[in-house]
Design an enzyme around this catalytic site. Sequence first.
Site, short mmCIF file in Angstrom:
data_model
loop_
_atom_site.label_atom_id
_atom_site.label_comp_id
_atom_site.label_asym_id
_atom_site.label_seq_id
_atom_site.Cartn_x
_atom_site.Cartn_y
_atom_site.Cartn_z
N TYR A 109 -63.68 35.08 -10.46
CA TYR A 109 -62.62 34.25 -11.03
C TYR A 109 -62.96 33.91 -12.48
CZ TYR A 109 -59.86 30.05 -11.97
OH TYR A 109 -59.03 29.12 -12.54
N GLU B 22 -53.66 23.38 -9.07
CA GLU B 22 -54.40 22.30 -9.73
C GLU B 22 -54.06 20.97 -9.07
OE1 GLU B 22 -56.83 22.40 -11.68
OE2 GLU B 22 -56.76 24.41 -12.56
N TRP C 209 -62.71 23.12 -7.30
CA TRP C 209 -61.90 24.31 -7.47
C TRP C 209 -62.36 25.42 -6.54
CZ3 TRP C 209 -57.42 25.90 -8.33
CH2 TRP C 209 -57.16 27.26 -8.55
#
Length: 223
Positions: free
Chosen positions: A34, A56, A64
């Site tokens: 990522y 988000e 995350w």
Amino acid sequence: MTDPATPAPDGLFADEGGCLRCSWCRATPLYRHYHDHEWGFPVDDERRLFEKLCLEGFQAGLSWLTILNKREALRAELAQFEAEELARFGPAEVERMLGNPAIVRHRGKIESAINNARCVLRLRAEWGSLARYVWSWAPQAQQGRPERLTGAAVRALTTSAASTALSKDLKKRGFSFVGPTTMYAFMQAMGLVNDHVHGCSVRERAQAQRAAFAPPAGSGHGV
């Protein structure tokens, strides 16, 4: 490359081959992928922008990495983040999702994603695209940003004038889970700012893509 035995500068780590990356992605290969291929690279794809806006919001109070591990399941449940389809979801779909342990089972966040899909359709009717709207908030100045981003500097960059203004405008438009910190993380991820630490092997590549990127035309709010 650097000698893996040599301590990396603050905010970076060296993998087994000596490649330096931002230290936050150290945990898993998925996280590194990522970091290397998504985070900080400019995006103007409508679905990806809307997906990230929603994810988000799902991250609030979580890491995350947790969201990244659940991303495919969230995509499957939330119509691949196609706003037109997601906007048609109602109470039955919410209850179904609350029974799926593969996603973040938070009623408020699920309902927020559906609400935000409806909001983004209205925004597109005004702006022509979500991309035009988002990139109109790209910062024009780097006020308060050090010339060389150290790990400490990046950790301190949790909001900005642009993310605060974007958050305020989205809330006026009815969006939820779009606070200033959440919007700054969105801007980092979608390439509106480049917060790869200096020395990170990906920083220059992200910077080059941003330099070659032509933002969608639109009136600029750049703060």
